[in-house]
Structures are given as structure tokens and as C-alpha cells.
Design a protein around this motif. Structure first.
Motif, PDB file in Angstrom:
ATOM      1  N   LEU A 133       0.813  -1.212   0.000  1.00 29.82           N
ATOM      2  CA  LEU A 133       0.000   0.000   0.000  1.00 29.82           C
ATOM      3  C   LEU A 133       0.847   1.262   0.000  1.00 29.82           C
ATOM      4  N   ARG A 134       0.324   2.291  -0.655  1.00 31.59           N
ATOM      5  CA  ARG A 134       0.862   3.642  -0.520  1.00 31.59           C
ATOM      6  C   ARG A 134      -0.330   4.558  -0.323  1.00 31.59           C
ATOM      7  N   ILE A 135      -0.409   5.164   0.848  1.00 31.18           N
ATOM      8  CA  ILE A 135      -1.571   5.951   1.234  1.00 31.18           C
ATOM      9  C   ILE A 135      -1.135   7.355   1.624  1.00 31.18           C
ATOM     10  N   SER A 136      -1.892   8.349   1.213  1.00 31.31           N
ATOM     11  CA  SER A 136      -1.549   9.736   1.524  1.00 31.31           C
ATOM     12  C   SER A 136      -2.464  10.297   2.601  1.00 31.31           C
ATOM     13  N   ALA A 137      -1.918  11.191   3.405  1.00 32.53           N
ATOM     14  CA  ALA A 137      -2.673  11.829   4.479  1.00 32.53           C
ATOM     15  C   ALA A 137      -2.110  13.213   4.742  1.00 32.53           C
ATOM     16  N   LYS A 138      -2.962  14.092   5.252  1.00 34.03           N
ATOM     17  CA  LYS A 138      -2.506  15.442   5.568  1.00 34.03           C
ATOM     18  C   LYS A 138      -1.493  15.437   6.716  1.00 34.03           C
ATOM     19  N   MET A 139      -1.676  14.500   7.662  1.00 30.02           N
ATOM     20  CA  MET A 139      -0.780  14.390   8.817  1.00 30.02           C
ATOM     21  C   MET A 139      -0.530  12.923   9.106  1.00 30.02           C
ATOM     22  N   ALA A 140       0.673  12.618   9.577  1.00 26.90           N
ATOM     23  CA  ALA A 140       1.019  11.267   9.998  1.00 26.90           C
ATOM     24  C   ALA A 140       1.529  11.312  11.433  1.00 26.90           C
ATOM     25  N   VAL A 141       1.196  10.281  12.204  1.00 20.40           N
ATOM     26  CA  VAL A 141       1.609  10.178  13.608  1.00 20.40           C
ATOM     27  C   VAL A 141       2.222   8.811  13.839  1.00 20.40           C
ATOM     28  N   GLY A 142       3.334   8.773  14.582  1.00 22.70           N
ATOM     29  CA  GLY A 142       3.968   7.517  14.943  1.00 22.70           C
ATOM     30  C   GLY A 142       3.562   7.089  16.342  1.00 22.70           C
ATOM     31  N   ALA A 143       2.909   5.930  16.445  1.00 22.20           N
ATOM     32  CA  ALA A 143       2.517   5.380  17.747  1.00 22.20           C
ATOM     33  C   ALA A 143       2.871   3.906  17.755  1.00 22.20           C
ATOM     34  N   PHE A 144       4.117   3.633  17.344  1.00 23.44           N
ATOM     35  CA  PHE A 144       4.516   2.252  17.033  1.00 23.44           C
ATOM     36  C   PHE A 144       5.246   1.539  18.153  1.00 23.44           C
ATOM     37  N   GLY A 145       5.087   1.994  19.382  1.00 24.66           N
ATOM     38  CA  GLY A 145       5.566   1.220  20.510  1.00 24.66           C
ATOM     39  C   GLY A 145       6.992   1.488  20.923  1.00 24.66           C
ATOM     40  N   LYS A 146       7.567   0.475  21.602  1.00 26.00           N
ATOM     41  CA  LYS A 146       8.860   0.626  22.267  1.00 26.00           C
ATOM     42  C   LYS A 146      10.023   0.738  21.294  1.00 26.00           C
ATOM     43  N   ARG A 147       9.956  -0.032  20.221  1.00 26.51           N
ATOM     44  CA  ARG A 147      11.044  -0.061  19.257  1.00 26.51           C
ATOM     45  C   ARG A 147      10.509  -0.645  17.955  1.00 26.51           C
ATOM     46  N   SER A 148      10.749   0.023  16.836  1.00 26.56           N
ATOM     47  CA  SER A 148      10.227  -0.458  15.566  1.00 26.56           C
ATOM     48  C   SER A 148      11.271  -0.317  14.471  1.00 26.56           C
ATOM     49  N   ASN A 149      10.925  -0.858  13.307  1.00 24.83           N
ATOM     50  CA  ASN A 149      11.814  -0.706  12.166  1.00 24.83           C
ATOM     51  C   ASN A 149      11.959   0.760  11.767  1.00 24.83           C
TER      52      ASN A 149
END
Length: 373
Positions: free
Chosen positions: A140-156
Motif C-alpha cells: 500500500l501507498r496511502i496519503s494523508a494530511k498528517m502522519a503520527v507515529g505510535a509504534f511502541g517501544k522499538r520499531s523498524n
């Protein structure tokens, strides 16, 4: 690119902070998409104790907590590796609920509000564009006006972004392993116990369905000393604490194998990366023995939601985040250093039994106030 729908917000990570933010934004009429690498429901390494500061907030999100009959926790027991015990009331208190149950309930609420949730989907990159952000997730490639990272303790993404805490040399704050079970055990449902052992501590508290969460944190060094065997770690190191020995000898483990996570870091983190705000554990973690990480995730989502809806800058969000959490995280790191060492832990537990007001002050420093919505 998915051209069928343009989103106001893309949330990367479907834990407590990500789901809460998605729900809050959807309630405000925003078009929201959320990505989670796992498929709901699933277990996470987590103490599964929530401060009562979050009770009203969760009801506002759409959970009817009264109907769930969750165990209310008002007492704290702390033991040193030698078995010295400190007992204290929890002034605010909390309640127990598993992440398996809670996350699924929040997902159901989010979907009813129109949030598009992509489960089993790993986000590879978040790119800023002239009109907002583009999220590359599997195919997928999805566009958004804003992006937020809530991916936990440690991610790629932490690794790809080369965030400062990832590149830190090994310290006493970034070499931890977390292990969690659900168990059947004879233990008071109104009490949370924190049992210390050499270079670690283990919590036990009630959750829904007459079960208990048993979750412990220790160092990679301890695991290595046990030949990288969880079973030997528990029998040779944790069980030197008589309370933990009793649990491991008499509790019934409800899973064939525990949930395990490594490379946990309590180093300081920023609440944003470039122009991407971060929430939950991605923005900072409090020591689990302080028992307040879940409430911090909720509170952080509320702060970020307020900033997004008002159009305030990322600097404003960072300032609000610091005001709300900086003292708690600093206190958590201090407590983290004090507990785990066999000598200092026993001395601290013995001392605090004579100074209940100091005990309450330490508890207060690591807990917040009622989340107002």
C-alpha cells in the motif's frame, strides 16, 4: 497509491495511544487510517494495570467500564530480593485489564466510527510531501494530511530514522528484556505486587476473567547468565525471591509459552521526529514498576489530539508533553536505578516501611491526575 480516499490522519501503530488518537480524531469528524503490524486480538508484553486517572477517559472513548466488572486495585506490595515487604495504599488506585481484551474493544469502537484499520501491515516508511505525508506499508501507498507515529517501544522505523536512543551505547537504561504470562493463582484481586530480584522486578495483578497478569523486566545480562533460557532464568534468578519462588512453583501458566520482547530502552526520546509527532512508548517510556505506562499512552493521545485539532505547532505539543510527563519519566528512571540492585533494593524497602509519607510521594511522582475530557 490508494487514490480512493484521502485521509486527514494516518496513525502508524495500533496500541493504546494510536487507537485512542484515532478514535478522538474520528469523533472530531476526521478521516483516519491506522496501521498495525499484528492482527487483533493479540497479546503484548505489558503490566496490564491502568491508573484510575484514565477511567473517565476510556468511558469517553466509548467503553462502558462499569459493565465490564474489572478488578479495582487499591493496594501495593513491594518485596526486595531477600523477601522484605513494603505494603502501602494506592491513593488513586487502578484497575486491571488485559491488552488482548482492551485493544480489541478499542478497535471495535474505532471501526464503528469509520477508522480504516489495516491489520497485519508493516509500515516501511513515512515520507513528507508537498501536500502532507505518504505512507508506504507493504503493497500500500496511502496519503494523508498528517502522519503520527505510535509504534511502541522499538520499531523498524526507529532504526530507519536512526533515532538517538537506538544509537546509544549500552547503558543501564537500554538493555532490558520483558516477559509476560497470564496465570491462575491465589492472590488478592485488590492488590498489585512488585517483587524484586537481582537486576529486575516482576509484577502480578488481577485482570478480567479471574486471571492474573505476571510480567517481569530484567537485563540481557541476566538472560545470558541463564543460558538464554526463560525457564532457567525464572528458577535460578527470579526464584531467589521467596515470593516469586512461590508463584513459579504454585501458579498455573495459562499459555504454552510467554510473550517476550527484547531491546527495551528507557532512554529519553523526543515527542516528534522531523515533522511527525509521536505518541505512546514511541515518545518515551516510564519504568514498568511505576505502573503507569498505559495511562500515559491515553494522556499523550489526548494532548496530541488537542494540538492537531487546534492547528498548534509540534513545539507546542512537545512543551505540553514535557509539562505532563517529564517529571514522571525522570522519577521513573531514578526508581529504575534504585530497584534491581539486591543491596539498595532491600535497604530502600526497609527504609520506606518507616516513612509512609515518602512512599506516597514516590507513588505520586510516577502517577498523574484524572484525565479531563
Amino acid at each position: 497509491m490508494d487514490t480512493q480516499k484521502q485521509y486527514d490522519l494516518a496513525v502508524v501503530g495500533g496500541g493504546l495511544a494510536g487507537l485512542s488518537l484515532a478514535i478522538l480524531q474520528a469523533k472530531a469528524g476526521k478521516r483516519v487510517v491506522l496501521f498495525e503490524k499484528n492482527k487483533y486480538p493479540f497479546h503484548r508484553v505489558c503490566g496490564e494495570y491502568i491508573s484510575l486517572e484514565s477511567w473517565d477517559f476510556l468511558n469517553y472513548l466509548g467503553l462502558n467500564l462499569e459493565q465490564l466488572s474489572l478488578p479495582i486495585i487499591k493496594k501495593l506490595h513491594v518485596s526486595s530480593p531477600k523477601g522484605t515487604v513494603l505494603s502501602a495504599p494506592l491513593t488513586l488506585g487502578g484497575f486491571g485489564v488485559s491488552r488482548y481484551f482492551l485493544d480489541q474493544k478499542l478497535v471495535e469502537i474505532a471501526r464503528k466510527l469509520g477508522v480504516d484499520i489495516h491489520e497485519g501491515t508493516t509500515v516501511k516508511q513515512i515520507e513528507e510531501t508537498s501536500s502532507g505525508f505518504e505512507i508506504a506499508a507493504d503493497a500500500l501507498r496511502i496519503s494523508a494530511k498528517m502522519a503520527v507515529g505510535a509504534f511502541g517501544k522499538r520499531s523498524n522505523l526507529d532504526v530507519n530514522w536512526k533515532r538517538e536512543f537506538i544509537n546509544k551505547n549500552r547503558t543501564s537504561l537500554n538493555q532490558f528484556v520483558g516477559v509476560k504470562y497470564h496465570i491462575d493463582f491465589d492472590f488478592a484481586k485488590d492488590t498489585i505486587a512488585l517483587h524484586n530480584f537481582k537486576d529486575g522486578y516482576c509484577g502480578i495483578s488481577a485482570i478480567e476473567g479471574d486471571k492474573y497478569c505476571l510480567c517481569y523486566l530484567t537485563t540481557k545480562k541476566n538472560l545470558k547468565l541463564a543460558g538464554n533460557s526463560i525457564e532457567k532464568l525464572e528458577s535460578q534468578i527470579l526464584s531467589k525471591n521467596p515470593y516469586l519462588k512461590n508463584i513459579f512453583q504454585n501458579a498455573t501458566k495459562l499459555w504454552d509459552a510467554p510473550e517476550v520482547i527484547s531491546q527495551i530502552s528507557f532512554e529519553k526520546k523526543q515527542a516528534f521526529y522531523q515533522h511527525i509527532p509521536l505518541a505512546g512508548d514511541a515518545s518515551g517510556m516510564i519504568a514498568p514498576l511505576c505502573g503507569n505506562g498505559m495511562s500515559m499512552a491515553f494522556h499523550g493521545a489526548l494532548l496530541l489530539n488537542e494540538s492537531l485539532l487546534s492547528g498548534q505547532s509540534l513545539d507546542d505539543y512537545q512543551q505540553k508533553w514535557n509539562k505532563q510527563f517529564a517529571v514522571r519519566l525522570r522519577a521513573g528512571r531514578i526508581v529504575q536505578r534504585l530497584f534491581g540492585n539486591e543491596i539498595t533494593t532491600d535497604l530502600l524497602v526497609r527504609s520506606l516501611t518507616y516513612f509512609p509519607s515518602l512512599t506516597q510521594k514516590i507513588i505520586g511522582l510516577t502517577h498523574g491526575s484524572i484525565i479531563k475530557v
